[in-house]
Write a protein that holds these residues in place. Sequence first.
Motif, PDB file in Angstrom:
ATOM      1  N   ASP A  49     -10.904 -20.727 -35.024  1.00 20.89           N
ATOM      2  CA  ASP A  49     -10.425 -22.046 -34.447  1.00 20.89           C
ATOM      3  C   ASP A  49      -8.609 -21.511 -34.015  1.00 20.89           C
ATOM      4  N   ARG A  50      -8.161 -21.014 -34.569  1.00 21.98           N
ATOM      5  CA  ARG A  50      -7.029 -20.502 -34.188  1.00 21.98           C
ATOM      6  C   ARG A  50      -6.686 -19.751 -32.975  1.00 21.98           C
ATOM      7  N   TYR A  51      -7.654 -18.817 -32.711  1.00 16.93           N
ATOM      8  CA  TYR A  51      -7.700 -17.981 -31.511  1.00 16.93           C
ATOM      9  C   TYR A  51      -8.046 -18.831 -30.211  1.00 16.93           C
ATOM     10  N   PRO A  57      -8.930 -19.546 -24.342  1.00 16.10           N
ATOM     11  CA  PRO A  57      -9.804 -18.757 -23.324  1.00 16.10           C
ATOM     12  C   PRO A  57     -10.964 -19.692 -22.697  1.00 16.10           C
ATOM     13  N   LYS A  58     -11.393 -19.079 -21.462  1.00 18.86           N
ATOM     14  CA  LYS A  58     -12.324 -19.872 -20.923  1.00 18.86           C
ATOM     15  C   LYS A  58     -13.630 -19.314 -21.389  1.00 18.86           C
ATOM     16  N   ASP A 136     -13.088  -9.185 -25.502  1.00 19.66           N
ATOM     17  CA  ASP A 136     -12.075  -9.990 -25.885  1.00 19.66           C
ATOM     18  C   ASP A 136     -11.758  -9.642 -27.421  1.00 19.66           C
ATOM     19  N   ILE A 137     -12.803  -9.725 -28.357  1.00 22.04           N
ATOM     20  CA  ILE A 137     -12.512  -9.640 -29.777  1.00 22.04           C
ATOM     21  C   ILE A 137     -13.717  -8.505 -30.309  1.00 22.04           C
ATOM     22  N   TRP A 193       0.710 -17.443 -35.547  1.00 20.70           N
ATOM     23  CA  TRP A 193       0.089 -16.755 -34.340  1.00 20.70           C
ATOM     24  C   TRP A 193       1.237 -15.887 -33.477  1.00 20.70           C
ATOM     25  N   GLN A 194       1.578 -14.718 -34.157  1.00 25.47           N
ATOM     26  CA  GLN A 194       2.796 -13.872 -33.639  1.00 25.47           C
ATOM     27  C   GLN A 194       2.410 -12.536 -34.259  1.00 25.47           C
TER      28      GLN A 194
END
Length: 231
Positions: A49-51, A57-58, A136-137, A193-194
């Motif tokens: 959810d946070r990502y 992202p598309k 991506d992940i 988110w940092q």
Amino acid sequence: MVNGNLSNSMRDNYGTHGVEEYYRILTPDLTDRNPHYLGLKKVLASFMDRYVANEKPKRIRVLDLAAGSGEATEPSIPEPELSIVAADPFTAPAFRARTGQPCLELSFADVAAGKLPAPGATDPPDEGAEDVELYDIVIISFALHLVETSSELWALLDALSKRARWLCVTAPHKKPDVKSSWGWRRWDPSAAWQPAEGRGNVGGQEGDGFEIVLERVRLRLWRSEANWDAE
């Protein structure tokens, strides 16, 4: 609709049933057998959810490494467009049987040796090839601590840092220690988110302040130094 009153939309399922009840309905065998299963699903749902909210992202290309029988990625990750490559040298048949999806029989050592195909490919890239499509992940659940030596762990993480943007590790403990010199920068997966700097949040129940911790399962996140600005 799937499995009675369940929807094809993960977000609808979470909203209607709640994460815990949804996975009890969908996978009672895994829920009963693995005491960390619901915690795993919850931390991954929170992270995704946070990502999605922050990175927008598309599409999301996921590598589920040491995939087991698919507990982490099937069927936990919602829209947007998603592709998953799973790999496990020991449980690939169980993954295929449970999910109906392919699973590469690649070990951590194989990935460190450059044998990981790009998303959607079947063969590893040629040595020295440029512009190889990135994952991506990378998700590694309950397995990274099993790498026996620091040199083997460095080789694996160094290789992954060149092939992916984000590394997501889940475990019921803080192991292993991913050193900053291994190609990854620790990231704060909270609402902030940092980059993870300073003391973080309160710690304690929230881990070291830079983790998502739910039902004794910890999720830690790193961003690849090599692919920091990769599109």
